[in-house]
Design a protein around this motif. Structure first.
Motif, PDB file in Angstrom:
ATOM      1  N   GLU A  16      -0.195  -5.560   5.507  1.00 38.19           N
ATOM      2  CA  GLU A  16       0.398  -6.598   6.351  1.00 38.19           C
ATOM      3  C   GLU A  16      -0.655  -7.450   7.052  1.00 38.19           C
ATOM      4  N   ASP A  17      -1.908  -7.012   6.969  1.00 36.21           N
ATOM      5  CA  ASP A  17      -2.982  -7.696   7.683  1.00 36.21           C
ATOM      6  C   ASP A  17      -4.269  -7.530   6.888  1.00 36.21           C
ATOM      7  N   VAL A  18      -5.169  -8.491   7.003  1.00 38.72           N
ATOM      8  CA  VAL A  18      -6.407  -8.458   6.230  1.00 38.72           C
ATOM      9  C   VAL A  18      -7.231  -7.211   6.538  1.00 38.72           C
ATOM     10  N   VAL A  48     -10.099  -2.870  -7.862  1.00 31.82           N
ATOM     11  CA  VAL A  48      -8.710  -3.193  -8.187  1.00 31.82           C
ATOM     12  C   VAL A  48      -7.829  -3.078  -6.942  1.00 31.82           C
ATOM     13  N   ALA A  49      -8.044  -2.039  -6.133  1.00 36.97           N
ATOM     14  CA  ALA A  49      -7.266  -1.890  -4.903  1.00 36.97           C
ATOM     15  C   ALA A  49      -7.474  -3.086  -3.983  1.00 36.97           C
ATOM     16  N   THR A  50      -8.712  -3.541  -3.877  1.00 35.95           N
ATOM     17  CA  THR A  50      -9.020  -4.702  -3.040  1.00 35.95           C
ATOM     18  C   THR A  50      -8.289  -5.940  -3.531  1.00 35.95           C
ATOM     19  N   GLU A  51      -8.332  -6.175  -4.840  1.00 38.03           N
ATOM     20  CA  GLU A  51      -7.695  -7.367  -5.398  1.00 38.03           C
ATOM     21  C   GLU A  51      -6.174  -7.297  -5.286  1.00 38.03           C
ATOM     22  N   LEU A  52      -5.595  -6.116  -5.518  1.00 31.48           N
ATOM     23  CA  LEU A  52      -4.144  -5.983  -5.405  1.00 31.48           C
ATOM     24  C   LEU A  52      -3.682  -6.208  -3.967  1.00 31.48           C
ATOM     25  N   ALA A  53      -4.390  -5.610  -3.016  1.00 31.75           N
ATOM     26  CA  ALA A  53      -4.019  -5.779  -1.613  1.00 31.75           C
ATOM     27  C   ALA A  53      -4.189  -7.230  -1.177  1.00 31.75           C
ATOM     28  N   HIS A  62       3.090  -9.863   3.103  1.00 27.94           N
ATOM     29  CA  HIS A  62       3.090  -8.424   3.372  1.00 27.94           C
ATOM     30  C   HIS A  62       3.740  -7.690   2.204  1.00 27.94           C
ATOM     31  N   GLY A  63       3.428  -6.412   2.095  1.00 26.33           N
ATOM     32  CA  GLY A  63       3.967  -5.593   1.012  1.00 26.33           C
ATOM     33  C   GLY A  63       3.388  -4.195   1.092  1.00 26.33           C
ATOM     34  N   GLN A  64       3.378  -3.501  -0.040  1.00 25.06           N
ATOM     35  CA  GLN A  64       2.885  -2.127  -0.086  1.00 25.06           C
ATOM     36  C   GLN A  64       2.003  -1.932  -1.316  1.00 25.06           C
ATOM     37  N   LEU A  65       1.040  -1.017  -1.175  1.00 23.90           N
ATOM     38  CA  LEU A  65       0.245  -0.574  -2.309  1.00 23.90           C
ATOM     39  C   LEU A  65       0.571   0.894  -2.542  1.00 23.90           C
ATOM     40  N   HIS A  66       1.072   1.215  -3.737  1.00 22.84           N
ATOM     41  CA  HIS A  66       1.446   2.583  -4.089  1.00 22.84           C
ATOM     42  C   HIS A  66       0.341   3.208  -4.933  1.00 22.84           C
ATOM     43  N   LEU A  67      -0.058   4.420  -4.573  1.00 21.33           N
ATOM     44  CA  LEU A  67      -1.119   5.131  -5.276  1.00 21.33           C
ATOM     45  C   LEU A  67      -0.616   6.485  -5.756  1.00 21.33           C
ATOM     46  N   ARG A  68      -1.040   6.878  -6.951  1.00 23.95           N
ATOM     47  CA  ARG A  68      -0.760   8.225  -7.441  1.00 23.95           C
ATOM     48  C   ARG A  68      -1.664   8.517  -8.632  1.00 23.95           C
ATOM     49  N   LEU A  69      -1.781   9.797  -8.968  1.00 25.05           N
ATOM     50  CA  LEU A  69      -2.507  10.214 -10.158  1.00 25.05           C
ATOM     51  C   LEU A  69      -1.533  10.318 -11.324  1.00 25.05           C
ATOM     52  N   THR A  70      -1.998   9.990 -12.523  1.00 24.35           N
ATOM     53  CA  THR A  70      -1.108   9.954 -13.681  1.00 24.35           C
ATOM     54  C   THR A  70      -0.886  11.322 -14.313  1.00 24.35           C
TER      55      THR A  70
END
Length: 335
Positions: A16-18, A48-53, A62-70
């Motif tokens: 939601e914020d830089v 990749v996390a930086t670019e997606l966020a 604003h939004g969400q970043l979802h993380l998990r192991l495959t």
């Protein structure tokens, strides 16, 4: 060689914020390092996390970043937002930007990640990236899961488990009654039994589940066993785990019997479905509304299963219970 992939909550980071971009980068990098990525490969995950966020803030505020192991050495990142969407083909060209920036983010993600997919419409965007160590021989497995506990409680009353062997897989979704630690205990008891022999005869498997979950609150349970060689799916359910088969231009629900595994149920009758190769199986707990229809999302059924799970969770989570959405392509999986 088979894979036994246990239940795990999706890690959700609010964007939601830089200032939260740095936290997302560090969290993703740490997850990669903990799963065996070396410094260089973990750095790719961090990029990749930086670019997606950053993309969330640029396009949706604003939004969400979802993380998990495959489960096969990979790290999965999904950016989810409710922005107005964008033209994907244009945004993948370096130098194109809708946010007044240099326009290199999405192109960089698509080059760095081994798996990259996007779904965007007027309801928002879901952007998937999966990364594996450069030395890994793992291939992408076309399944996805979005699992979340109520109010971010550490205890989750839902459980899922996926077992993959050459030419076949078996998956279970369980929803312990209620939520919290007692519901979690019930669901985990069922998962422990399932993991021991996921391909056992369905009727006998449910008897074992019932015995193993005795003394807990009990749970709704669904098991789907797919054989790619026979091109057949066997589905068995007790309780209110939702299940749908999604094929070209059609969708059908899969029936479960009433009851509570571990407490009381009369029978667990399996149902067999032939010639299902190429279709999509979706299993979900009752934390997800049942009124969704993929036909309302043009093209989504052709996207990666992980995107389907994320979009359904975004738009149809009830918000008053734990929720699990499990989506898998009916095809032979080589993990």
């Amino acid at each position: 060689m088979g894979l036994n992939i246990p239940s795990a909550l999706t890690q959700v980071l609010l964007i939601e914020d830089v200032s939260q971009i740095g936290h997302a980068r560090r969290t993703a990098q740490q997850l990669a390092e903990q799963s065996g990525f070396d410094e260089t490969d973990a750095g790719r995950v961090a990029l990749v996390a930086t670019e997606l966020a950053s993309n969330i803030l640029k396009h949706a505020a604003h939004g969400q970043l979802h993380l998990r192991l495959t489960g096969n050495q990979g790290v999965e990142l999904i950016a989810v937002d409710r922005g107005q969407g964008f033209d994907l083909d244009s945004c993948l060209v370096d130098g194109f930007s809708t946010g007044g920036t240099q326009g290199i983010g999405m192109g960089a993600i698509s080059r760095v990640a081994q798996v990259f997919d996007v779904y965007a419409d007027q309801r928002g965007t879901a952007m998937l990236a999966r990364l594996y160590p450069r030395a890994s021989a793992s291939k992408d497995m076309r399944y996805g899961v979005s699992q979340h506990s109520l109010h971010d409680d550490p205890a989750c009353g839902d459980a899922w488990h996926l077992v993959i062997e050459p030419g076949r897989f078996s998956v279970m979704v369980a929803d312990g009654l209620g939520h919290g630690s007692e519901a979690e205990r019930a669901a985990q008891a069922g998962e422990a039994v399932f993991a021991q022999d996921a391909f056992f005869d369905a009727g006998e498997l449910f008897n074992d589940l019932h015995i193993g979950m005795n003394g807990t609150r009990g749970a709704a349970v669904a098991v789907a066993q797919y054989d790619a060689t026979a091109d057949s799916l066997r589905f068995t359910g007790v309780g209110n785990i939702g299940a749908s088969l999604i094929g070209p231009g059609k969708s059908r629900g899969l029936a479960s019997h009433p009851g509570i595994v571990g407490v009381q149920f009369r029978k667990a009758q399996p149902f067999d479905y032939a010639q299902v190769g190429g279709q999509m199986l979706i299993l979900y707990s009752d934390g997800l509304q049942s009124r969704w229809n993929l036909a309302d999302y043009p093209g989504l059924s052709h996207r990666h299963p992980a995107l389907i799970a994320a979009v359904l969770h975004r738009d149809f989570c009830r918000g008053r219970d734990d929720v699990t959405v499990f989506v898998i392509a009916l095809e032979a999986i080589d993990g």
